[in-house]
Design a protein around this motif. Sequence first.
Motif, mmCIF file in Angstrom:
data_model
loop_
_atom_site.group_PDB
_atom_site.id
_atom_site.type_symbol
_atom_site.label_atom_id
_atom_site.label_comp_id
_atom_site.label_asym_id
_atom_site.label_seq_id
_atom_site.Cartn_x
_atom_site.Cartn_y
_atom_site.Cartn_z
ATOM 1 N N ALA A 4 -108.618 0.031 1.660
ATOM 2 C CA ALA A 4 -109.108 1.361 1.968
ATOM 3 C C ALA A 4 -108.470 2.235 0.774
ATOM 4 O O ALA A 4 -107.563 1.439 0.930
ATOM 5 C CB ALA A 4 -109.434 2.523 3.437
ATOM 6 N N ASN A 5 -109.023 2.859 -0.419
ATOM 7 C CA ASN A 5 -107.907 3.796 -0.381
ATOM 8 C C ASN A 5 -108.393 5.343 -1.356
ATOM 9 O O ASN A 5 -107.979 5.886 -1.982
ATOM 10 C CB ASN A 5 -107.621 3.221 -2.174
ATOM 11 C CG ASN A 5 -109.693 2.619 -2.670
ATOM 12 O OD1 ASN A 5 -110.317 3.868 -2.760
ATOM 13 N ND2 ASN A 5 -109.108 2.014 -4.296
ATOM 14 N N VAL A 6 -109.313 5.717 0.180
ATOM 15 C CA VAL A 6 -109.762 6.659 -0.276
ATOM 16 C C VAL A 6 -109.574 7.474 1.422
ATOM 17 O O VAL A 6 -109.807 7.712 2.595
ATOM 18 C CB VAL A 6 -111.290 7.259 -0.065
ATOM 19 C CG1 VAL A 6 -111.847 8.569 0.554
ATOM 20 C CG2 VAL A 6 -112.435 6.474 -1.136
ATOM 21 N N PHE A 42 -121.870 6.896 -0.692
ATOM 22 C CA PHE A 42 -121.006 5.444 -0.312
ATOM 23 C C PHE A 42 -119.935 5.601 -0.180
ATOM 24 O O PHE A 42 -118.979 4.362 0.409
ATOM 25 C CB PHE A 42 -121.936 4.262 -1.038
ATOM 26 C CG PHE A 42 -123.348 4.500 -0.480
ATOM 27 C CD1 PHE A 42 -123.479 5.178 0.873
ATOM 28 C CD2 PHE A 42 -123.925 4.167 -1.762
ATOM 29 C CE1 PHE A 42 -124.924 3.946 1.438
ATOM 30 C CE2 PHE A 42 -125.747 3.965 -1.274
ATOM 31 C CZ PHE A 42 -125.931 3.940 0.231
ATOM 32 N N THR A 43 -119.138 6.137 -1.096
ATOM 33 C CA THR A 43 -117.913 5.713 -1.514
ATOM 34 C C THR A 43 -116.881 6.715 0.210
ATOM 35 O O THR A 43 -116.032 6.184 0.519
ATOM 36 C CB THR A 43 -116.836 6.465 -2.956
ATOM 37 O OG1 THR A 43 -117.397 7.527 -3.307
ATOM 38 C CG2 THR A 43 -117.281 5.735 -3.878
ATOM 39 N N GLY A 44 -117.793 7.614 0.122
ATOM 40 C CA GLY A 44 -117.292 7.922 1.807
ATOM 41 C C GLY A 44 -117.213 7.575 2.413
ATOM 42 O O GLY A 44 -115.925 7.696 3.541
ATOM 43 N N LEU A 45 -118.116 7.255 2.749
ATOM 44 C CA LEU A 45 -118.137 6.493 3.975
ATOM 45 C C LEU A 45 -117.784 4.528 4.111
ATOM 46 O O LEU A 45 -117.273 3.831 4.971
ATOM 47 C CB LEU A 45 -119.800 6.106 3.992
ATOM 48 C CG LEU A 45 -120.623 7.013 3.861
ATOM 49 C CD1 LEU A 45 -122.226 6.913 3.992
ATOM 50 C CD2 LEU A 45 -120.688 7.445 6.478
ATOM 51 N N PHE A 46 -117.492 4.055 3.391
ATOM 52 C CA PHE A 46 -117.002 3.130 2.835
ATOM 53 C C PHE A 46 -115.437 2.689 2.733
ATOM 54 O O PHE A 46 -114.860 2.429 2.787
ATOM 55 C CB PHE A 46 -117.446 2.103 1.776
ATOM 56 C CG PHE A 46 -118.345 1.365 2.125
ATOM 57 C CD1 PHE A 46 -118.741 0.800 3.641
ATOM 58 C CD2 PHE A 46 -119.780 1.829 1.459
ATOM 59 C CE1 PHE A 46 -119.826 0.616 3.733
ATOM 60 C CE2 PHE A 46 -121.221 1.338 1.714
ATOM 61 C CZ PHE A 46 -121.392 0.746 3.089
ATOM 62 N N ARG A 47 -114.416 3.804 2.316
ATOM 63 C CA ARG A 47 -113.307 4.764 2.314
ATOM 64 C C ARG A 47 -112.934 3.697 1.343
ATOM 65 O O ARG A 47 -111.772 3.324 1.014
ATOM 66 C CB ARG A 47 -112.819 4.634 3.498
ATOM 67 C CG ARG A 47 -113.201 5.567 4.761
ATOM 68 C CD ARG A 47 -112.082 5.185 5.526
ATOM 69 N NE ARG A 47 -111.001 5.617 5.455
ATOM 70 C CZ ARG A 47 -109.449 5.649 6.194
ATOM 71 N NH1 ARG A 47 -109.820 4.701 7.274
ATOM 72 N NH2 ARG A 47 -108.674 6.362 4.980
ATOM 73 N N TRP A 48 -113.492 3.766 0.375
ATOM 74 C CA TRP A 48 -113.661 2.477 -0.395
ATOM 75 C C TRP A 48 -113.528 3.287 -2.248
ATOM 76 O O TRP A 48 -114.880 2.829 -2.333
ATOM 77 C CB TRP A 48 -113.303 1.074 -0.709
ATOM 78 C CG TRP A 48 -112.727 0.547 -2.033
ATOM 79 C CD1 TRP A 48 -111.538 0.013 -1.700
ATOM 80 C CD2 TRP A 48 -113.900 -0.137 -2.898
ATOM 81 N NE1 TRP A 48 -111.282 -1.593 -2.948
ATOM 82 C CE2 TRP A 48 -113.035 -0.979 -3.466
ATOM 83 C CE3 TRP A 48 -115.340 -0.451 -3.130
ATOM 84 C CZ2 TRP A 48 -113.166 -2.183 -4.809
ATOM 85 C CZ3 TRP A 48 -115.260 -0.924 -4.079
ATOM 86 C CH2 TRP A 48 -114.670 -1.848 -4.920
#
Length: 62
Positions: A4-6, A42-48
């Motif tokens: 995870a980078n978000v 999707f980047t928010g949901l997957f935290r990446w």
Amino acid sequence: MGTANVGRFDRMIRISLGIILIAMVFVGPKSAWGWVGLVPLFTGLFRWCPAYLPFGFSTCKK
């Protein structure tokens, strides 16, 4: 997918923005450009976020 980078705040902004953009497909201007909202959603949901990788950037707390 990597680690995870978000972070939490970044995640909330991305998910909100994604939902708003996708809603534009169905209401408002009814533009197909609203499907671009899938990216922040999707980047928010997957935290990446793959865009952060080349720079070694992360909004997650260490």
